[in-house]
Write a protein that holds these residues in place. Structure first.
Motif, PDB file in Angstrom:
ATOM      1  N   ARG A 172      98.527  20.643  67.329  1.00 36.67           N
ATOM      2  CA  ARG A 172      97.565  19.724  66.974  1.00 36.67           C
ATOM      3  C   ARG A 172      98.248  18.259  67.693  1.00 36.67           C
ATOM      4  N   LEU A 173      99.542  18.093  67.594  1.00 39.44           N
ATOM      5  CA  LEU A 173      99.886  16.836  68.188  1.00 39.44           C
ATOM      6  C   LEU A 173      99.416  16.730  69.736  1.00 39.44           C
ATOM      7  N   SER A 174      99.807  17.917  70.214  1.00 40.99           N
ATOM      8  CA  SER A 174      99.412  17.971  71.938  1.00 40.99           C
ATOM      9  C   SER A 174      97.841  17.444  72.179  1.00 40.99           C
ATOM     10  N   SER A 175      97.187  17.953  71.313  1.00 43.57           N
ATOM     11  CA  SER A 175      95.667  17.492  71.265  1.00 43.57           C
ATOM     12  C   SER A 175      95.480  16.396  71.001  1.00 43.57           C
ATOM     13  N   TYR A 176      96.134  15.686  70.346  1.00 42.87           N
ATOM     14  CA  TYR A 176      95.820  14.037  69.665  1.00 42.87           C
ATOM     15  C   TYR A 176      96.581  13.313  70.833  1.00 42.87           C
ATOM     16  N   LEU A 177      97.855  13.643  71.216  1.00 41.86           N
ATOM     17  CA  LEU A 177      98.448  12.751  71.994  1.00 41.86           C
ATOM     18  C   LEU A 177      98.910  13.005  73.451  1.00 41.86           C
ATOM     19  N   ASP A 178      98.770  14.061  74.078  1.00 40.72           N
ATOM     20  CA  ASP A 178      98.971  14.469  75.252  1.00 40.72           C
ATOM     21  C   ASP A 178      97.775  14.225  76.150  1.00 40.72           C
ATOM     22  N   GLY A 179      97.874  13.769  77.328  1.00 42.83           N
ATOM     23  CA  GLY A 179      97.070  13.684  78.463  1.00 42.83           C
ATOM     24  C   GLY A 179      96.409  12.461  78.476  1.00 42.83           C
ATOM     25  N   ALA A 180      95.734  11.946  79.465  1.00 42.26           N
ATOM     26  CA  ALA A 180      95.028  10.712  79.812  1.00 42.26           C
ATOM     27  C   ALA A 180      94.138  10.472  79.125  1.00 42.26           C
ATOM     28  N   PRO A 181      92.953  11.384  78.826  1.00 42.58           N
ATOM     29  CA  PRO A 181      91.889  11.297  78.026  1.00 42.58           C
ATOM     30  C   PRO A 181      92.318  10.975  76.655  1.00 42.58           C
ATOM     31  N   ALA A 182      93.355  11.465  75.899  1.00 44.72           N
ATOM     32  CA  ALA A 182      93.702  10.885  74.547  1.00 44.72           C
ATOM     33  C   ALA A 182      94.543   9.699  74.311  1.00 44.72           C
ATOM     34  N   GLN A 183      95.353   9.268  75.638  1.00 42.26           N
ATOM     35  CA  GLN A 183      95.863   8.204  75.641  1.00 42.26           C
ATOM     36  C   GLN A 183      94.973   7.149  75.851  1.00 42.26           C
ATOM     37  N   GLY A 184      94.042   7.325  76.636  1.00 43.29           N
ATOM     38  CA  GLY A 184      92.905   6.312  77.000  1.00 43.29           C
ATOM     39  C   GLY A 184      91.955   6.095  75.786  1.00 43.29           C
ATOM     40  N   GLY A 185      91.690   7.158  75.170  1.00 43.38           N
ATOM     41  CA  GLY A 185      91.110   6.811  73.916  1.00 43.38           C
ATOM     42  C   GLY A 185      91.836   5.943  72.823  1.00 43.38           C
ATOM     43  N   TRP A 186      93.093   6.264  72.822  1.00 38.43           N
ATOM     44  CA  TRP A 186      93.980   5.263  71.878  1.00 38.43           C
ATOM     45  C   TRP A 186      93.895   3.920  72.451  1.00 38.43           C
ATOM     46  N   ALA A 187      94.131   3.690  73.623  1.00 39.51           N
ATOM     47  CA  ALA A 187      94.023   2.349  74.327  1.00 39.51           C
ATOM     48  C   ALA A 187      92.715   1.568  73.933  1.00 39.51           C
ATOM     49  N   ALA A 188      92.075   2.448  74.151  1.00 37.96           N
ATOM     50  CA  ALA A 188      90.468   1.718  73.842  1.00 37.96           C
ATOM     51  C   ALA A 188      90.433   1.340  72.445  1.00 37.96           C
ATOM     52  N   ALA A 189      90.556   2.359  71.612  1.00 36.58           N
ATOM     53  CA  ALA A 189      90.851   1.862  70.182  1.00 36.58           C
ATOM     54  C   ALA A 189      91.694   0.650  69.620  1.00 36.58           C
ATOM     55  N   ALA A 190      92.780   0.768  70.549  1.00 32.57           N
ATOM     56  CA  ALA A 190      93.759  -0.743  70.369  1.00 32.57           C
ATOM     57  C   ALA A 190      92.774  -1.755  70.794  1.00 32.57           C
ATOM     58  N   VAL A 191      92.181  -1.834  71.763  1.00 32.93           N
ATOM     59  CA  VAL A 191      91.537  -3.033  72.296  1.00 32.93           C
ATOM     60  C   VAL A 191      90.479  -3.382  71.470  1.00 32.93           C
ATOM     61  N   LEU A 192      89.749  -2.261  70.924  1.00 29.67           N
ATOM     62  CA  LEU A 192      88.444  -2.601  70.131  1.00 29.67           C
ATOM     63  C   LEU A 192      88.957  -3.299  68.899  1.00 29.67           C
ATOM     64  N   SER A 193      90.201  -2.603  68.481  1.00 33.66           N
ATOM     65  CA  SER A 193      90.550  -3.210  66.843  1.00 33.66           C
ATOM     66  C   SER A 193      91.141  -4.560  67.197  1.00 33.66           C
ATOM     67  N   ALA A 194      91.660  -4.827  68.361  1.00 32.17           N
ATOM     68  CA  ALA A 194      92.238  -6.277  68.622  1.00 32.17           C
ATOM     69  C   ALA A 194      90.934  -7.101  68.655  1.00 32.17           C
ATOM     70  N   ALA A 195      89.977  -6.923  69.454  1.00 37.03           N
ATOM     71  CA  ALA A 195      88.677  -7.829  69.416  1.00 37.03           C
ATOM     72  C   ALA A 195      88.085  -7.991  68.056  1.00 37.03           C
ATOM     73  N   LEU A 196      88.045  -7.061  67.094  1.00 39.02           N
ATOM     74  CA  LEU A 196      87.442  -7.101  65.977  1.00 39.02           C
ATOM     75  C   LEU A 196      88.391  -7.962  65.021  1.00 39.02           C
ATOM     76  N   LEU A 197      89.793  -7.749  65.121  1.00 33.95           N
ATOM     77  CA  LEU A 197      90.633  -8.722  64.357  1.00 33.95           C
ATOM     78  C   LEU A 197      90.544 -10.249  64.898  1.00 33.95           C
ATOM     79  N   ALA A 198      90.336 -10.498  66.005  1.00 35.19           N
ATOM     80  CA  ALA A 198      89.982 -11.842  66.403  1.00 35.19           C
ATOM     81  C   ALA A 198      88.875 -12.283  66.011  1.00 35.19           C
TER      82      ALA A 198
END
Length: 309
Positions: A271-297
């Protein structure tokens, strides 16, 4: 040296109480560094009806202080009362100064917040040290997946314990300062991340992999969940926001594992491998971080009223 000074219109509105709270807090923060504007604001306030109230309060306070002050005994070797006043005068003692070494430490601890000063820090150390001891001392090879499952919610819990009357006995005083709001929340969040990220990543690197993602794979998800908690806090409050984000992660990771027919550790690793491993998963988390930062601002003004009720 300040390049900006408050306009007369701004000073007048602040003095008569018609300036919105965010603008008033911004002006008060400017007054900490600008003596010229502080003098102008003081004169404007004295020109209003508040001057009489302030004078009354000042007089009452001084009367209380004078009444409570104990009488000083005569100094050893003081001249008799008949002598001139100049000969009876004693040198004034120097004013008390806060110790320079202590004041810096106090300010740092106040800024870092209750999470770093309280029970949260020992809990993080216990999780990290316990996982390493369980793997190397207890022979449990599957410690890394369980550590990676818990690691993203550790900074979220630290943020929940960093700001608010439920965690800080001095919160009412803190919330009244010009530095309160998003600035202080981010300062304390940075302290939480600075402690938890390297400590848990180092602990994960010391654990056997057993097919689990690498020890640093949780960093982006942990950052994204923390920023999402802060962004959501502008709508529902800090405790509710951290409960939603942290609970959602634990349900998404542990829910399917607990109902799976195979071994818990093996299913958790998959389960963790599907959530954390690979460029698509990490890219999704990076996009979520950027979107959350924009909403926070965008929700920054809401933090002036965060945890004040």
């Amino acid at each position: 040296m300040n390049d900006w000074h408050a306009s007369d219109h701004l000073v007048t509105r602040y003095a008569d109480g018609s300036l919105p709270e965010p603008d008033a807090w911004s002006l008060e923060k400017h007054l900490e560094r600008c003596g010229d504007c502080a003098v102008r604001v003081s004169r404007a306030v004295r020109a209003t009806a508040a001057e009489a109230v302030l004078a009354e309060v000042r007089g009452a306070v001084m009367a209380e202080v004078s009444a409570a002050a104990p009488a000083r005994p005569p100094a050893h070797g003081a001249p008799p009362p008949g002598r001139p006043a100049a000969s009876r005068a004693r040198p004034r003692s120097r004013a008390y100064r806060w110790p320079s070494t202590g004041s810096g430490a106090v300010r740092v601890l106040w800024a870092l917040g209750p999470a770093v000063r309280g029970a949260w820090l020992p809990a993080v150390l216990l999780v990290a040290a316990g996982a390493v001891a369980l793997a190397h001392g207890g022979g449990f090879a599957g410690a890394r997946p369980w550590l990676l499952a818990l690691a993203p919610v550790v900074p979220v819990a630290g943020v929940a314990l960093s700001y608010g009357p439920h965690a800080d006995p001095m919160h009412e005083i803190t919330a009244a300062t010009p530095s309160a709001g998003l600035r202080l929340v981010l300062t304390r969040t940075a302290a939480v991340l600075a402690v938890s990220l390297p400590l848990l990543t180092l602990a994960g690197a010391l654990l056997p992999s057993t097919g689990a993602p690498n020890a640093a794979a949780w960093l982006l998800p942990g950052l994204a969940l923390t920023l999402a908690s802060l962004a959501l806090a502008g709508y529902v409050g800090l405790r509710a926001a951290t409960a939603v984000t942290g609970g959602a992660w634990l349900c998404a990771v542990l829910g399917p594992v607990l109902t799976a027919p195979g071994g818990l550790t093996r299913e958790l690793g998959l389960r963790l491998s599907s959530y954390l491993d690979g460029a698509p998963a990490q890219g999704g988390w990076a996009a979520a971080a950027v979107l959350s930062a924009a909403l926070l601002a965008a929700r920054r003004p809401a933090f002036h009223f965060l945890e004040k009720s």
